[in-house]
Every structure is written in C-alpha cells, then in structure tokens.
Design an enzyme around this catalytic site. Structure first.
Site, PDB file in Angstrom:
ATOM      1  N   SER A  22       0.813  -1.222   0.000  1.00  0.00           N
ATOM      2  CA  SER A  22       0.000   0.000   0.000  1.00  0.00           C
ATOM      3  C   SER A  22       0.852   1.279   0.000  1.00  0.00           C
ATOM      4  CB  SER A  22      -0.897   0.010   1.236  1.00  0.00           C
ATOM      5  OG  SER A  22      -1.549   1.253   1.352  1.00  0.00           O
ATOM      6  N   LEU A  23       0.367   2.284  -0.735  1.00  0.00           N
ATOM      7  CA  LEU A  23       1.031   3.598  -0.749  1.00  0.00           C
ATOM      8  C   LEU A  23       0.605   4.446   0.448  1.00  0.00           C
ATOM      9  CD1 LEU A  23       0.546   4.621  -4.511  1.00  0.00           C
ATOM     10  CD2 LEU A  23       2.610   3.691  -3.436  1.00  0.00           C
ATOM     11  N   SER A  69      -9.351  -1.589   4.248  1.00  0.00           N
ATOM     12  CA  SER A  69      -9.423  -2.006   2.840  1.00  0.00           C
ATOM     13  C   SER A  69      -9.811  -3.472   2.776  1.00  0.00           C
ATOM     14  CB  SER A  69      -8.098  -1.699   2.125  1.00  0.00           C
ATOM     15  OG  SER A  69      -8.301  -1.782   0.731  1.00  0.00           O
ATOM     16  N   LYS A  73     -13.938  -4.123   4.131  1.00  0.00           N
ATOM     17  CA  LYS A  73     -14.740  -2.909   3.906  1.00  0.00           C
ATOM     18  C   LYS A  73     -16.227  -3.087   4.240  1.00  0.00           C
ATOM     19  CE  LYS A  73     -12.335  -0.076   0.554  1.00  0.00           C
ATOM     20  NZ  LYS A  73     -12.362   0.468  -0.794  1.00  0.00           N
ATOM     21  N   GLY A 133     -19.608  -0.006 -14.307  1.00  0.00           N
ATOM     22  CA  GLY A 133     -19.061  -0.704 -13.146  1.00  0.00           C
ATOM     23  C   GLY A 133     -19.886  -0.471 -11.896  1.00  0.00           C
ATOM     24  N   ALA A 134     -20.021  -1.533 -11.102  1.00  0.00           N
ATOM     25  CA  ALA A 134     -20.778  -1.450  -9.850  1.00  0.00           C
ATOM     26  C   ALA A 134     -20.095  -2.292  -8.780  1.00  0.00           C
ATOM     27  CB  ALA A 134     -22.209  -1.919 -10.075  1.00  0.00           C
ATOM     28  N   VAL A 234     -11.146   5.421 -13.530  1.00  0.00           N
ATOM     29  CA  VAL A 234     -10.629   5.234 -12.160  1.00  0.00           C
ATOM     30  C   VAL A 234      -9.224   4.632 -12.127  1.00  0.00           C
ATOM     31  CG1 VAL A 234     -12.897   4.992 -11.070  1.00  0.00           C
ATOM     32  CG2 VAL A 234     -11.696   2.953 -11.849  1.00  0.00           C
TER      33      VAL A 234
HETATM   34  P1  NAD Z   1     -14.665  -4.869  -8.498  1.00  0.00           P
HETATM   35  O1  NAD Z   1     -14.094  -6.178  -8.904  1.00  0.00           O
HETATM   36  O2  NAD Z   1     -15.343  -4.714  -7.194  1.00  0.00           O
HETATM   37  O3  NAD Z   1     -15.712  -4.408  -9.654  1.00  0.00           O
HETATM   38  C1  NAD Z   1     -15.392  -4.463 -11.019  1.00  0.00           C
HETATM   39  C2  NAD Z   1     -16.560  -3.945 -11.861  1.00  0.00           C
HETATM   40  O4  NAD Z   1     -16.189  -3.998 -13.242  1.00  0.00           O
HETATM   41  C3  NAD Z   1     -17.831  -4.796 -11.748  1.00  0.00           C
HETATM   42  O5  NAD Z   1     -18.946  -3.962 -11.881  1.00  0.00           O
HETATM   43  C4  NAD Z   1     -17.712  -5.755 -12.937  1.00  0.00           C
HETATM   44  O6  NAD Z   1     -18.990  -6.183 -13.374  1.00  0.00           O
HETATM   45  C5  NAD Z   1     -17.064  -4.853 -13.973  1.00  0.00           C
HETATM   46  N1  NAD Z   1     -16.247  -5.603 -14.953  1.00  0.00           N
HETATM   47  C6  NAD Z   1     -15.301  -6.531 -14.680  1.00  0.00           C
HETATM   48  N2  NAD Z   1     -14.732  -6.954 -15.829  1.00  0.00           N
HETATM   49  C7  NAD Z   1     -15.319  -6.278 -16.838  1.00  0.00           C
HETATM   50  C8  NAD Z   1     -15.167  -6.283 -18.258  1.00  0.00           C
HETATM   51  N3  NAD Z   1     -14.276  -7.075 -18.862  1.00  0.00           N
HETATM   52  N4  NAD Z   1     -15.927  -5.434 -18.984  1.00  0.00           N
HETATM   53  C9  NAD Z   1     -16.840  -4.610 -18.370  1.00  0.00           C
HETATM   54  N5  NAD Z   1     -17.030  -4.581 -17.042  1.00  0.00           N
HETATM   55  C10 NAD Z   1     -16.277  -5.396 -16.288  1.00  0.00           C
HETATM   56  O7  NAD Z   1     -13.472  -3.819  -8.609  1.00  0.00           O
HETATM   57  P2  NAD Z   1     -13.333  -2.393  -7.876  1.00  0.00           P
HETATM   58  O8  NAD Z   1     -12.781  -2.598  -6.524  1.00  0.00           O
HETATM   59  O9  NAD Z   1     -14.596  -1.640  -8.054  1.00  0.00           O
HETATM   60  O10 NAD Z   1     -12.183  -1.734  -8.755  1.00  0.00           O
HETATM   61  C11 NAD Z   1     -12.397  -1.389 -10.106  1.00  0.00           C
HETATM   62  C12 NAD Z   1     -11.208  -0.589 -10.598  1.00  0.00           C
HETATM   63  O11 NAD Z   1     -11.147   0.646  -9.879  1.00  0.00           O
HETATM   64  C13 NAD Z   1      -9.850  -1.275 -10.375  1.00  0.00           C
HETATM   65  O12 NAD Z   1      -9.061  -1.052 -11.514  1.00  0.00           O
HETATM   66  C14 NAD Z   1      -9.273  -0.525  -9.193  1.00  0.00           C
HETATM   67  O13 NAD Z   1      -7.876  -0.502  -9.205  1.00  0.00           O
HETATM   68  C15 NAD Z   1      -9.824   0.868  -9.429  1.00  0.00           C
HETATM   69  N6  NAD Z   1      -9.929   1.683  -8.225  1.00  0.00           N
HETATM   70  C16 NAD Z   1      -9.340   2.905  -8.247  1.00  0.00           C
HETATM   71  C17 NAD Z   1      -9.413   3.716  -7.141  1.00  0.00           C
HETATM   72  C18 NAD Z   1      -8.756   5.075  -7.159  1.00  0.00           C
HETATM   73  O14 NAD Z   1      -8.607   5.654  -6.105  1.00  0.00           O
HETATM   74  N7  NAD Z   1      -8.394   5.595  -8.319  1.00  0.00           N
HETATM   75  C19 NAD Z   1     -10.112   3.301  -5.998  1.00  0.00           C
HETATM   76  C20 NAD Z   1     -10.735   2.035  -6.014  1.00  0.00           C
HETATM   77  C21 NAD Z   1     -10.618   1.234  -7.132  1.00  0.00           C
END
Ligand code: NAD
Length: 290
Positions: A22-23, A69, A73, A133-134, A234
C-alpha cells in the site's frame, strides 16, 4: 521519523490484507512530517478473522482512526457505532473515525472521485452521468454522485455477479436521493451509445484498461463520444489507459485518470481523522507522481 515519535504520538492505522504494497503509509507519514503533526500511521495485516479484535484494539489503544481495505470494507460495518450517509448507502467503509470510543464509518472513494473532478472544474451537480461498473469503486462513485446532486446516473454493467449490485445501488439512489438512477446491461451497446450522447460525464469504474486488461477499452468506436464529454477513468496505472488514449485522440479535452481519486480519497480520510488538510503537492512529489 524516530525524532518525531514520543510518548504523546497519536496513531492512525490501516487494517487490510494483503497490505504491504500500500502507498497509504508513505502518503500519511510524509504528510504528518510535512505538517509537523505528532502522529504515526501503521499498516496492520488484518483479515476478517482478526477484524473484531482489531476494532476492539482501536478502542482500547485510542487509535485516532483507521483506513480499512479489502477484505474488511463490508465486514467492519456491524462492528461500528455509526455510519456516514454515504457509507450507509454504499454498504462499505474505508475510513473509521474514533470519536472518544464512538467509531464512525465513512467511505471516501466517492468523495475522492468527486473532488478530483471538481479540481478539474467539473461539478457533478445537475449533470447527467454514464457510469460503467458497480463493484467497490463504481458503487462508492454512484452513491456520492447522487448525494452531490447529479441529475441522472445511468449505470451500465456486464451481465455478471455485479449486475445485481448495480440494481441495488440504483434502487437506493432512487429511494434516498433526488437523482434518477437506471441500470442497463453493458451488452446493450445501442443504449450505451445513446446514453453517452446524452451525458455530460462518463465515469469508467470497471478496471478495464488495467493489468491484465491493459490493452482493452470499453469504447473503441469514435461515434460513441463527443469532444465535450468529460471522461474519468478510475485506473491510474497505466497513467493513460487505452480508453483515455482513444478519447484524447478523438478530441476529448477533459479526460482524466484515477490518480486524483486515489490522492483525494486519502486526503478526505486524513481530514476526517485529523481535521487537517493532506499536503497533496508534497505527497505527489514524494510518490513521484508529478
Ligand atoms: P470490483 O471487482 O469490485 O468491480 C469491477 C466492476 O467492473 C464490476 O462492476 C464488474 O462487473 C465490472 N467488470 C469486470 N470486468 C469487466 C469487463 N471485462 N468489462 C466490463 N465490465 C467489467 O473492482 P473495484 O474494486 O470496483 O475496482 C475497479 C477498478 O477501480 C480497479 O481497476 C481498481 O484498481 C480501481 N480503483 C481505483 C481507485 C482510485 O482511487 N483511483 C479506488 C478504487 C478502485
């Protein structure tokens, strides 16, 4: 660091597993040093099995607050005394504030995303948003965009186990806020294209574009976008995903990665726990993110 720690030093923790990559410890401890704050931040390898004891430890040791995390969560919710409106609706907590033994859970991923957009001059209020995404990120963003007054949130998700979460999120938004939320299968590309053509902002929260899907993008047809669409991905590693590259090549000026979201979710948690602003410019410099 050793010069700073003393008998009065206050502790902030991070409880998750795996956590050594983690950062956050660097972000927080560098911020404490820069702001001359008598605090320390430590990461603890805590999974679901140790969670209850860890939360008791927060109270017993008067830890000022904690980041939370995966995989904790959701599981931490019944162990807390109170939830912020966003944490309650999102059903997830990434920040705990210890108010004299009364533990309040917050989620700052959504506020982090909204602040990142605001810093670029994009206020979500009254905007029509298409969101893909959800999962954890998509849920926090949908809820916060609604709490911040988005006019519409049109959620698109593939037909997988997260589709039901997308529907539950939309239902909560429609019941508890003035925002109109809908869910449509992402496989319905005609509806996706139509939605984008009517949206002010597109937020991509699926992680497509990040390893192992770094060569993929949910949009590959220029007729899906307009130059004045705001695009927020994201993902921040790589800094330029296939989506961002594609939309920039087709004239989109306001296209942003998730770096701001990552920094501001930390800054929001920092403010909630310590009452002070995280020195963002310093953190970026230390992390080599400038
Ligand atoms: P998660 O696994 O909980 O959810 C993934 C979502 O993407 C789901 O809704 C799934 O149905 C969808 N999905 C998966 N594969 C797919 C595909 N091939 N095509 C279309 N939809 C698809 O993941 P998460 O925890 O929500 O994280 C998602 C992304 O967000 C990751 O890349 C994570 O690193 C990034 N993230 C960034 C931050 C930030 O601070 N920038 C914070 C949290 C998460």
């Amino acid at each position: 660091m050793a010069e700073r720690l003393n008998g009065h030093t206050l502790l902030v923790s991070l409880i998750a597993t795996p956590i050594r990559h983690s950062l956050s410890p660097t972000m927080w401890n560098e911020s404490f040093a820069k702001n001359k704050m008598d605090y320390a931040y430590l990461a603890f390898e805590v999974g679901n099995e140790q969670l209850e004891d860890a939360v008791k430890g927060i109270r017993a040791l008067d830890i000022q607050g904690s980041n939370v995390s995966m995989p904790n969560k959701q599981k931490i919710i019944p162990l807390l005394d109170e939830l912020s409106p966003a944490a309650k609706l999102a059903g997830a907590v990434n920040t705990v504030v210890n108010q004299n033994g009364h533990l309040v859970g917050h989620v700052t991923d959504g506020t982090g995303c909204m602040r990142a957009l605001r810093e670029e001059g994009v206020d979500i209020k009254d905007k029509v948003v298409t969101l893909t995404g959800a999962g954890g990120a998509g849920t926090a963003i949908a809820i916060q965009a609604a709490l911040d007054g988005a006019k519409e949130i049109r959620i698109f998700n593939i037909d997988d186990q997260h589709y039901a979460t997308a529907e539950a999120n939309a239902q909560k938004i429609n019941e508890h806020t003035d925002t109109v939320a809908t869910v449509t299968p992402l496989e319905n590309q005609t509806a996706f294209k139509q939605s984008l053509s009517e949206s002010d902002v597109f937020i991509e929260a699926t992680g497509v574009g990040m390893h192992p899907l770094e060569n993929q993008s949910l949009i590959t047809d220029p007729s899906f976008i307009r130059e004045d669409l705001v695009v927020f991905d994201v993902v921040y590693s790589p800094a330029e995903t296939e989506l961002l590259k594609f939309v920039r090549e087709h004239g989109v000026k306001k296209a942003y990665n998730g770096l701001g979201m990552m920094l501001y979710q930390g800054a929001e948690a920092f403010k909630l726990i310590t009452g002070e602003e995280m020195p963002i410019a310093h953190v970026k410099e230390v992390l080599g993110l400038d």
